[in-house]
Structures are given as C-alpha cells and as structure tokens.
Design an enzyme around this catalytic site. Structure first.
Site, PDB file in Angstrom:
ATOM      1  N   ASP A 262       0.855  -1.181   0.000  1.00 52.88           N
ATOM      2  CA  ASP A 262       0.000   0.000   0.000  1.00 52.88           C
ATOM      3  C   ASP A 262       0.903   1.247   0.000  1.00 52.88           C
ATOM      4  OD1 ASP A 262      -2.173   1.667  -0.053  1.00 52.88           O
ATOM      5  OD2 ASP A 262      -3.215   0.730   1.625  1.00 52.88           O
TER       6      ASP A 262
HETATM    7  C1  BGC Z   1      -5.171   3.186   0.209  1.00 59.65           C
HETATM    8  C2  BGC Z   1      -5.375   2.130  -0.854  1.00 59.65           C
HETATM    9  C3  BGC Z   1      -5.227   2.710  -2.227  1.00 59.65           C
HETATM   10  C4  BGC Z   1      -3.880   3.400  -2.324  1.00 59.65           C
HETATM   11  C5  BGC Z   1      -3.613   3.989  -3.701  1.00 59.65           C
HETATM   12  C6  BGC Z   1      -3.942   4.012  -0.024  1.00 59.65           C
HETATM   13  O1  BGC Z   1      -3.908   5.121   0.809  1.00 59.65           O
HETATM   14  O2  BGC Z   1      -5.121   2.557   1.472  1.00 59.65           O
HETATM   15  O3  BGC Z   1      -6.640   1.537  -0.701  1.00 59.65           O
HETATM   16  O4  BGC Z   1      -5.374   1.713  -3.189  1.00 59.65           O
HETATM   17  O5  BGC Z   1      -3.824   4.436  -1.372  1.00 59.65           O
HETATM   18  O6  BGC Z   1      -4.384   5.091  -3.944  1.00 59.65           O
END
Ligand code: BGC
Length: 720
Positions: A262
C-alpha cells in the site's frame, strides 16, 4: 509467451529494481523535463526515472499516452509501464459505494457495475484497479466501511469474486478488461476503536473465520494482484508479516500473483517501529514476497546492498521481476502498450446514457427501506412536494473514491423529482447544514412552512461525503448538526413525510425513527442518486436492499454485528430494553441494533409462510434439502433476498448465535407464491476449531430464515 528469462538476464540491476517500483504520475512525468519535487523527495536519480515500471494516479488518457510514449523512448528494454488507479465504484459514471451495492445482495448487479467501470477505465488508460476491497468490517466508526461489503464473510466473498471476474473477464488481454487487485490483506477492518490505520489484534481463528474468506475467494476467482494492509496484525504490519504473506498467502493458498504494497507502507515500517531504516524495511517486505513498492523508495535505495551483502540472492529479485513481467504480459501490454486507449474511445464509452441507466438501477437496488408506516410510495398524482434538508439539491452524493466522477454530473434529488414529476410544484428548502458545527436553526421556520403547504415532504439528510472514506472516522455516528431537530419539526406538521439518508456508514437513527414515519437509506448512491431516489419515492422502483451492516442504537454499541457469540449471560431478545443485573448488557441501552443485518422492507408484502427440511439427520456425505415458501401478499411485483441462517448448538468452541449460510434473490409477481430451495452440505457447517483446523463436528444444528435477530421457522437437524 515471451522469453522473459532472456530479457531479465539482459537487464541491469537498476532496471530490475525499476520494475519493482510504482510512483505517482507526477514523478514519472519528470523523465523528459527537469527532475522535480516528487522525484527528488524519493531520492530518485534522473536516469532512473525512465526505469520505473508502474504508475498510479494519472489524470487522463493523454497523460497515460505521453508517459508511456516517453517511457518507451527512454527504456532500452522497451518494457511497457502498467497504469493503475483506484476505480472503486465506477470510473466516471459512479455507482453506489460498495457498502451500498452490497445491500443489493446481487452479485450479477455487482458484476454489471464492475464491467461498466472496467470499460470506462480501460478506455481512459487504466490497466489495473485497486479493487475489490473486501475487508471485513464490524465497526461503523471506521470511515472505510463505505468501501466494504459489511459484516458478512459469505456475502463479501461472493461479491468480491464477482467483481474480480467482471474486471478481468475471461482474458485480461481484451482491452475492455482490467486487472483486479484484492485488498487490504489482512484484517484492516479490525482497527481498534474504529480508528483508521490503528492496531489490529485478532485471534487466528477469528481471522480465518471472518476476515480471510473474502480475500481467498477473490484469489480463487483469479485476482492477479494483491495489496497487504497498512495495519499491524498481531504485532507485525501486514507487508512485513511472514506468517500472513508467506505461510497463509503463498503456501496455503498457493497465490502466485503479484503483491504490491500500500501507499508508502514500506516507509511506514520505520514509523511503526519495526524497521530501523529503509534497508531494514526493504529487507522485511521483500522477505515477505512484496514485489512492487508503492510510493516509497526503500527498494530503490537498498535492494542492491541487500544483494551485495548476501541477504538476498539476485535470483530472488529476478523472481519478483518475472512475476511483474508476466502480469504485464497477461494484460496485453507487450502487444499494445496503450491497450487501445484513446481520447476517441474514452469519449465513446464514458458516461453514456446506457451507463447512467445502470447506475440508476444500481442505486435503486442498493437503497434500503428501513421504516415505512404506510407512507411510501407516494402517489405520482401529488400536487406539491417539499424537499427539505441539506441534501435536497446537493450534488455531493457520489461518495469518497469517486475516481474521475464529477459531482456536477450527478443528479440531485430535486433534479430527479423534476424529471419524474414535471407537472408537480416542488419547493426546496435547505433548513440547515450537515456538518458538526452547523448549529444554525434559522432555516427551520421556512422548512416548517413549506412542509405545512405541501402534499408530501421528503427530508434529505445525511453526513457529508468526506465524513467517511480513508482516514475519516467518527466517535459519534449520529446525523451531524441539527438535522434530527429539523426532521422532528417538519414531520410534526406533515404526516406524509419520508426521509432519505445519504451516508457512507451505518448511522444512529433513533431520533429520526421516532419522529419520521418512513426512512429510506440511500447511502452515497452515485451519479444517478437523485433519479433513483425519486424512482423509489414515487413507486417506479420497489426497494429491495437489505442491510449488510447493523445500524446501532448508540455509537457505544460499536462494534456491533449479527454473527456474534452467545456469552455465558446472554440477554433475552424480548427483554432487550430492560436493565438486567449481572448480565451481558448495558445499563443505558439495549444490545440489539436499531436495524439488524438482513433487514430491509419492500412495497410488496413478503410473507415467509413456511420452511421445510427433507430430513432431520445428515451425514458428512449427505445433504439436507430446504424449501422456503414465500408469498407476495400485495399488488406490487418485487424482489426479495431469501436468507438461510444456521446455528451450531454445541461445539468445541463458541459459535455464532446466527450465521448466514446461503441466500438467493427471487422476483415475485403480485400474489405469487414461490418455493425457494437450498441445499445444506457438510462443508457449510465447518468452522475453525481451537487448533485452527477447519472441521465440522457432529451434533445438533438449527436452520431458520427471516433476517438477523428476527429469525422464523426454526428447524433442527443432527449431523451424524
Ligand atoms: C489506500 C489504498 C489505495 C492506495 C492507492 C492508499 O492510501 O489505502 O486503498 O489503493 O492508497 O491510492
């Protein structure tokens, strides 16, 4: 199949590491210009920017085309970049938030919406979506419940799998399809106190029984990408959790796809305090099979040293690169790095009339009629309508993660009403705001006057979009501001009042339920929200949604969920509002939610006449046939979700008092009677025992139908 081994053997170490990096578009756009802020912050050297293998968050198809073109001109290996985005509930045509869509209990609808999203996204240059998110959630304070399917693992599994199949199609090379990334593995929804990113401590049995099934179902459905969660799980953040990532994911489940961290999750290993520096962070994550690092640069700066020091073998790096290259090949990027995306194609398939129709149907099917004391549907013959409340003419009803959706393209309730009833007088009064600090009651008089003068009143209430979603958690989940008071004042002067609720999580609706005779939960319904609301209010559509998360009576009941265990001192349902001494209860509130899981009314009157089972005994190799007789005692055709619940009466470990083991959607014509059949198999009776083995145990079981806390027609049987 391309000869990737040969290709990898020709790559420099830096080029390999580039395939394991993902950055925002603004980083990758600095290839041909001056190296700017974002790339500098990550410590990237100009000559390495062109080696980066994947991108997130670009803004339009032209951006994708430019980045890809410049990249291919600069990359001597000509390995296309892969473009990813959070396409969570639509790309430009936005359908209801996932928690809402789940309430349809309609996997075909979820697939139809996902196909539509894939078509729009792919035409606009997206190759992969960071969806489905199938975190299991029990705590409505957590802002990200809006992205989940709620508190039922079976439902999350079925919807998650349907989305994966719809996004990826039979062949990801087809340019209309996109890759799916299941997230956030694992237990993200178990954040303590419902506060985002917070610590998660869960017994292995609980993880396996409630939290894991939906991720596993998505993998079994063929998801080619997986994202570990931010949170620490039993002491170790997921991306560095060997038990989770190596033992469960790769060994037990046989997952051979790509793992992507993530956003800055490797950097956060340092903040969590489980890595001293980037080198340790890179070591821990790579050791756990994390292939791509999103938006931090621990791999970029440290993998070389880790190989030189003998911590990793270059072959390990090659294996990760190979997984990434195979993924790109499966997406067809080596055949066409643009996957057919272009402005012309984007314009042809984006926000079309047909897509708006799908979004409208989805919003109508996701809405849940919580209460209806003979108020709805309103007649289309009404002469005047008052739309009262902060959402009466509000475009901000898309919900968070609206991707490329534009609020100005959404249909408000007012616009929906004008379209459905062009000849009716419609008055709009805001009455008050919807934020915590909106305490101004000066609009009440006008609202009450409008309510008095109208045939029917629609209260349009809710929480602002950014009160849910990532990082947006609440300690008090009532309607913000003075909306409850506005509702009471308005409903007091006109009995033909219904409330629409726009929100991203279950809310405490006790006050509204006391004063307003009809409540229709709309969630954040998306682009066609206002049209769908009016279809439902005026009977052009019949509500069919059922709650997939309990609506508590007080925030202090959270986490509250239907599939809880019994305790040694359970409170009898009939005495829920009484204070019982030395009982598992609160002294100031009952244990039951205001609206339970599986609840949802219809304009049809569905009567569960009977449930029969064909035998009272089964063995591990036999099955029980269940027949539920359902009668539509009304003049309205409608659709009902028939739910089958089970309770294991005595087992070696405590078991839930009710557990959904199957469900089916059926359509019934006016006064039609239907028999809905289910088959109970031994595998549906299994659970994780104290030794963490999946077993069924002989003994007595109870089957019933209805919905949680309101089960009917119980039938007992024995597993031999
Ligand atoms: C979130 C994810 C997301 C990623 C990319 C993160 O802050 O937890 O769910 O896919 O950002 O945008």
């Amino acid at each position: 199949m391309m000869d990737f081994e040969k290709l990898i053997s020709q790559m420099t170490f830096e080029e390999k590491v580039g395939q394991l990096a993902q950055y925002n578009a603004n980083v990758c756009m600095s290839i041909d210009g001056e190296i700017t802020g974002p790339a500098t912050q990550l410590g990237l050297k100009k000559e390495d920017v062109c080696k980066v293998g994947s991108v997130l968050n670009f803004s339009c198809v032209e951006d994708m085309q430019n980045i890809q073109k410049t990249h291919l001109e600069n990359d001597r290996n000509k390995i296309p970049m892969v473009f990813m985005m959070d396409v969570i509930h639509g790309f430009r045509t936005i359908f209801p938030i996932p928690l809402g869509l789940a309430c349809s209990f309609d996997t075909e609808l979820a697939a139809e919406c996902s196909k539509m999203a894939a078509l729009e996204a792919s035409a606009n240059g997206v190759n992969v979506t960071f969806a489905p998110m199938v975190d299991y959630a029990r705590d409505a304070r957590w802002g990200r419940v809006m992205e989940t399917c709620g508190e039922e693992p079976l439902l999350s599994s079925r919807i998650g799998a349907a989305c994966v199949k719809a996004f990826q199609g039979d062949d990801m090379k087809n340019p209309d399809n996109i890759g799916a990334c299941v997230k956030h593995f694992a237990g993200y929804g178990g954040a303590e106190a419902g506060r985002d990113y917070n610590t998660v401590d869960l017994a292995e049995r609980t993880l396996r029984e409630f939290y894991f099934p939906a991720y596993k179902a998505c993998i079994d459905a063929g998801a080619k990408l997986l994202m570990p969660s931010f949170n620490s799980l039993n002491g170790i953040p997921s991306v560095a959790n060997k038990w989770l990532m190596n033992k469960v994911l790769r060994e037990e489940w046989g997952y051979d796809g790509v793992v992507i961290s993530d956003y800055n999750a490797l950097g956060e290993l340092i903040t969590h305090g489980v890595a001293k520096n980037g080198e340790e962070a890179a070591k821990r994550a790579f050791d756990c099979g994390c292939d791509i690092e999103m938006c931090s640069s621990a791999y970029y700066h440290n993998l070389k040293k880790l190989v030189d020091d003998g911590v990793f073998n270059e072959k390990d790096i090659d294996a990760a690169v190979l997984r990434v290259l195979k993924f790109k090949e499966a997406l067809g990027l080596f055949d066409d790095p643009y996957r057919g995306a272009s402005r012309a194609r984007a314009d042809a398939v984006t926000l079309t009339k047909e897509h708006r129709e799908i979004a409208r149907k989805a919003a109508a099917r996701s809405a849940v009629l919580l209460k209806n004391e003979n108020v709805l549907p309103f007649s289309t013959d009404v002469k005047s309508i008052a739309l009262i409340g902060p959402f009466a003419d509000e475009h901000k009803i898309l919900g968070m993660w609206k991707c490329n959706g534009r609020v100005e393209e959404s249909v408000t309730v007012y616009e929906g009403a004008k379209a459905v009833l062009p000849n009716t007088k419609i008055t709009v009064v805001k009455g008050c705001g919807n934020e915590f600090n909106d305490l101004d009651r000066s609009g009440f008089d006008e609202a009450v006057k409008a309510a008095k003068n109208a045939d029917v009143v629609v209260l349009c209430l809710g929480e602002p979009m950014d009160y849910s979603g990532e990082g947006n958690c609440r300690t008090d989940i009532r309607l913000p501001g003075v909306q409850e008071e506005l509702a009471a004042a308005v409903a007091a002067v006109n009995p033909n009042t219904a409330a629409l609720i726009f929100n991203g999580r279950p809310l405490v609706l006790n006050e509204i339920a006391k004063t307003v005779p009809a409540i229709l939960e709309m969630w954040f319904p998306g682009t066609e929200g206002g049209s769908a609301a009016c279809d439902l209010l005026f009977g052009k559509a019949n509500p069919e949604g059922k709650l997939t998360m309990s609506f508590p009576k007080a925030t202090g009941q959270c986490p509250i969920y239907y599939n809880h265990t019994n305790t040694g001192r359970p409170k009898p349902v009939a005495k829920d509002e009484e204070r019982l001494y030395y009982n598992s209860n609160y002294i100031d509130c009952g244990n039951l939610p205001l609206y339970s899981f599986g609840h949802g009314l219809s304009y049809s009157n569905f009567v569960y006449e009977d449930m029969a089972i064909d035998k009272a005994e089964m063995t591990k190799n036999s099955e029980i046939n269940v027949k539920i007789t359902l009668y539509n005692d009304s003049d309205k055709e409608g659709r009902e979700t028939v739910q089958l619940y089970m309770r294991d009466m005595v087992a070696s470990v405590v078991r839930p008092v009710q557990q959904l083991i199957d469900f089916k959607k059926v359509a019934l014509a006016p006064h039609e009677r239907k028999t809905v059949e289910f088959t109970v198999k031994e595998e549906m009776l299994r659970f994780w025992n104290f030794e963490n083995e999946l077993v069924s145990e002989s003994g007595e079981f109870r089957l019933s139908t209805g919905y949680a806390d309101h089960l009917v027609h119980p039938k007992m049987f024995t597993l031999k």
